[in-house]
Every structure is written in C-alpha cells, then in structure tokens.
Scaffold this active site. Structure first.
Site, PDB file in Angstrom:
ATOM      1  CB  SER A   1      -5.707  31.830 -10.701  1.00 16.61           C
ATOM      2  OG  SER A   1      -4.805  31.119  -9.873  1.00 16.61           O
TER       3      SER A   1
ATOM      4  N   GLY B   1       0.277  34.064 -12.819  1.00 18.37           N
ATOM      5  CA  GLY B   1       1.654  34.543 -12.628  1.00 18.37           C
ATOM      6  C   GLY B   1       2.290  35.108 -13.879  1.00 18.37           C
TER       7      GLY B   1
ATOM      8  CB  CYS C   1      -5.614  34.264  -6.565  1.00 13.26           C
ATOM      9  SG  CYS C   1      -4.291  34.405  -7.767  1.00 13.26           S
TER      10      CYS C   1
ATOM     11  CB  THR D   1      -0.998  36.318  -8.852  1.00 12.26           C
ATOM     12  OG1 THR D   1      -0.064  35.267  -8.644  1.00 12.26           O
ATOM     13  CG2 THR D   1      -0.495  37.220  -9.953  1.00 12.26           C
TER      14      THR D   1
ATOM     15  CD  GLU E   1      -1.144  21.909  -9.705  1.00 12.76           C
ATOM     16  OE1 GLU E   1      -0.951  21.546 -10.875  1.00 12.76           O
ATOM     17  OE2 GLU E   1      -1.685  22.990  -9.398  1.00 12.76           O
TER      18      GLU E   1
ATOM     19  CB  CYS F   1       2.057  29.655  -2.636  1.00  4.61           C
ATOM     20  SG  CYS F   1       1.358  28.638  -3.960  1.00  4.61           S
ATOM     21  CB  THR F   2      -3.532  28.830  -2.597  1.00  7.99           C
ATOM     22  OG1 THR F   2      -3.106  28.606  -3.940  1.00  7.99           O
ATOM     23  CG2 THR F   2      -4.066  30.240  -2.448  1.00  7.99           C
TER      24      THR F   2
END
Lengths: 271, 271
Positions: A12, A44, A74, A76, A152, A187-188
């Site tokens: 994503s 999500g 991804c 999700t 991030e 989670c990536t």
C-alpha cells in the site's frame, strides 16, 4: 546467458520495501518491480472489496512490467485480498502472513504461544492468529499503532521508543499465561525497530526469538523461484512505481530498503 | 417559538468533534449536523482536487439536512478546499485556520511570533503561516505526527506523551529566536492534549498562551449566528453522519466530544 526472473512486489506504500530488502538478500539472481499504492494508503481503514480491487489492479500492473511472481508485501492486502485472488491470478502470489506464521511455528516448541505485533487493522482481521492455528501454533495478537508513526518519524532508537515498546510488549505478554515461544513482527514497518525490540524483549521476557515476516516471506519466495537464489554477480535491476506523489516514498524509502532509490515512476490503478 | 438555527460541521473523521464540542459551548441555541468523511481519511495524503470534491459534496449533504452554515472543522480541507468553495457555497462557510490565526494575533504583542503545532499535511500547506501573516503575525510551523496516534491510543497524559511533547516543543522553539507570543493548536486532535501541553510549555518556555483553533472557530461562528448564542435551556439536537464504518467513530468520538454519541448514520459522498 539465461534470462533473470522478475519478481513483482506490491504494498500500500513504501513499508513493503523492507520485504524487497529481504528479497534482494535471498534472491540476488532476480530482477524486481515494486509498486506502492500511495494514493490509497492506508489500507487499514478500507473495505475488503476496495482492497481486493486495488490489489487485483496492482497484480496486473506488475505483470505488465514482466513480473512472473508477485509478493503481496502489505499485511492488510495479504489478509483481506490474497485468499480470493490466489486462484485466478495470472502468476503465483506470495503473501506475508502465512510465511511469518509458519516460521514462528517452525521454531516454537509444541504447545507454545506466539505473540504477534501488528497494526490495528491486521490485528482486527485475526489473519495471523488463523495462520498460526493452521500451522499448529497458538497466538495472541497485539496492536501497536504508535510503531508506524515512530518509524516514519525516524525514531527507531532511543529512550522514548523503548518506553513505548515496553508498554506494548508488557500488554502483549499479559495476554498469555506462559512465556511466548516467538515474537512475530507482523507489519512491514517493524523490521526497522528490530534491534530496539530485541533489547526490550531480552530485558522484560528473556531470550525469546523474534520472527520477521519480511525475512520469512523472502525465504518462501526462494522456494518458489530456486533459480534466483544464486548470486550471479550481476546487480539486480529494480523499477519503482507509486500511485501518487513520490516525495515521501523517495524520502523515507531508502531507510526501509537499505539502499538508494534513484527514480520513482507514477502509475494509476483507478483507470 | 422561533426556529433554532442548524449548524453543519464537516471533518475528514471524528477529530472535528472537538470543534463541535466548542460550538455546543458557544452556540447552545443551535442544533447541529456533523459529517465525518471516514471513508476517505486521512485527507493529508490526498490531492487538492480530491479534497475539494469531497468537501463540496459534504457541504451539500449537510445543507440537505438543514444546515444554514457549515463549519469546515478539518484543517486540511480548510487549507486546501475552503478558499475555492467559499464564493459558490449555498451557505456561509467557516474554516478553522483563519480564526486560529486571528485569535493568536489578537493576543500577541506587536512583532511577536506564533508557534503553530499541526499535522505534516497542514504544515506542508503553510496555510497557518499565511493566515498569521494576513493577521500581522509571524509564525513558525512544527509538524507533530505522533500526536494524532497518541490521542487515538488514549495516551493523552503520562510521562511518555510528555517526553514526546517536550521533543516537539523544543524543536518548535528552536525555529524562532525569540520567546513565542502564542502556541496555536492547529489540529482537531490536539485540544485533548491541551492540559499536558500546558504543563510542558510552562516548564520549558514559561508563561506562553495556548490558542485552540477549535475554540477560536466557535467564537467566530458565534459572530455569524448571534441568535444561537443564548442558552434557551433546550438540549441541542445533534445528528451524526459518517461515510464508512462507524465503529471507530463511536468508540473514540465521545472523548473528543465530551458527551455520548447515540447513533451514527451512514452516507455516501462518492455518488
């Protein structure tokens, strides 16, 4: 000279670059096409129908650029779209959830319980718990919504992130009576926190192995494309595509991928 | 008995409920219709054309439910869509950015500088800096991307959030040479952090006033609808609409609004 296989990687956004990083390690004889659906992230909060539509379009886009196998990086999309697309896809698909669960089951003692750390959406889908159950492993799942924005922000080390990780891990450990058999990074974004999480796990729970779904996914892909495992000494070609502004992709991507990103092309999945 | 005015409130999600909370305080003689575009959030990563399209559709939806004025409670929509929609809208529109900037200018000494805390998208638009400049006030802007997930985790107090706030505030203060004239909360989620931010600001910068755009917007709205300022003793009627799954809206909304949310209706802005 034989032709190099081309592996498509879909996510994503740019988080799936941690999966591409592992693929580059485990399949150095392949070339790669990466597509990040940055126009529609985060997945999500979207419906299953919408996620399936975008994932379907992304697979065909990657195949049009030569992909002979597509890794759905991804979580999700792996949870919600992969099961319904697997049978009809024009190339083999590899998701991240099954390999992560099976890698945890492979190292866990019989009767053990895994702790899965993931986003709220992945936890709500219970896809990891189901995949672990299918691999004969009990699992508890813990949503860690602050981890993605911390990564991030670039706060992948330091005291504040350690304290947050400790809160999440203590809550996760309280969900199971026993010492966990493995901790799964579902989670990536989480592989960037792996060194920090390793320290915190060691301190509060002792010697518990950490399973990275990205790495497990690369190992699974290597089984499907054994010809790409040998390093031919030729630098893999990688093309990057995104569906919207490539600014954040280009800014944050290199720390996820572990190498420079020269150029990001824009494509449209809505057409 | 005169008819009560109806105020429409639009946000990309449930964060705008902090604006509705202030509207209920300052305009107790009005009724309200709230629309959260939960299907398309976050607006921060969308193009201006897309945000303008959804905001336009939302205004007409709210007017169809009787709104005689629409408050654009979303900072991103206020920055990117409001200017182009203002002239053609069927009812008066009030955004959050102008009132926040003007409230800061009203309390700042001449030549002072405001520190605006906001999301990455709002900071990137520089809408607050422009609105402050129009009101005769210099401003520096600081993105605080961890604040929204911290509020959504419910971590609105405690040591971890205080440490994060201190990091952000010290970075913000380093952007200006002088002591700030005011600190502007430029995101609908931030009013929930106001007590904590007040303590941190007091500790590291001393007595600097904190300006809440939500409250400033309610005061502005009261100037446009003076008939709704008097409390008639009648409980305001409020209808809630969302464009997707109302689960998170119903779970987190009450802490933003400060009262229970009985029922959320679903509408479609894509039609």
């Amino acid at each position: 000279m034989s032709e190099r296989p081309v592996i498509g990687v879909f996510d994503s956004g740019f988080g799936g670059l941690t999966v591409l990083r592992e693929l580059l390690k485990h399949l150095p004889g392949a070339d790669f096409v990466y597509l990040g659906d940055t126009a529609h992230l985060p997945y999500g909060s979207k419906s299953q129908a919408m996620i399936t539509r975008y994932t379907h379009a992304a697979i065909f886009e990657l195949v049009s650029h030569g992909a002979q196998l597509v890794v759905i990086a991804c979580n999700t999309a792996s949870a919600l779209a992969l099961p319904s697309l697997q049978a009809s896809a024009p190339v083999p698909l590899v998701g991240v959830i099954g390999p992560g669960a099976e890698a945890a089951a492979a190292i866990a003692p019989a009767g053990g319980t895994a702790v899965v750390l993931a986003t709220e959406a992945t936890v709500a889908s219970h896809a990891y718990a189901q995949a672990c159950a299918a691999a004969g492993l009990s699992a508890v799942e813990k949503a860690c919504p602050l981890f993605v924005p911390l990564v991030e922000e670039g706060w992948i080390d330091g005291s504040i992130t350690e304290q947050i990780a400790e809160v999440y891990l203590r809550e996760a450990l309280s969900l199971t009576e026993e010492m966990p058999a493995a901790i799964v990074l579902g989670c990536t974004h989480y592989p960037l926190l792996r060194p920090l999480l390793g320290r915190v796990v060691e301190r509060i729970a002792g010697n518990v192995p950490i399973v990275d779904s990205a790495e497990a996914t690369a190992r699974r892909t290597a089984l499907v494309l054994p010809d790409a495992v040998a390093d031919t000494g030729v630098e893999p070609a990688i093309r990057f595509f995104a569906t919207d502004s490539a600014a954040k992709f280009a800014r944050l991507g290199p720390s996820f991928l572990g190498r420079a990103i020269e150029h990001v092309e824009t494509v449209d999945l809505d057409g």
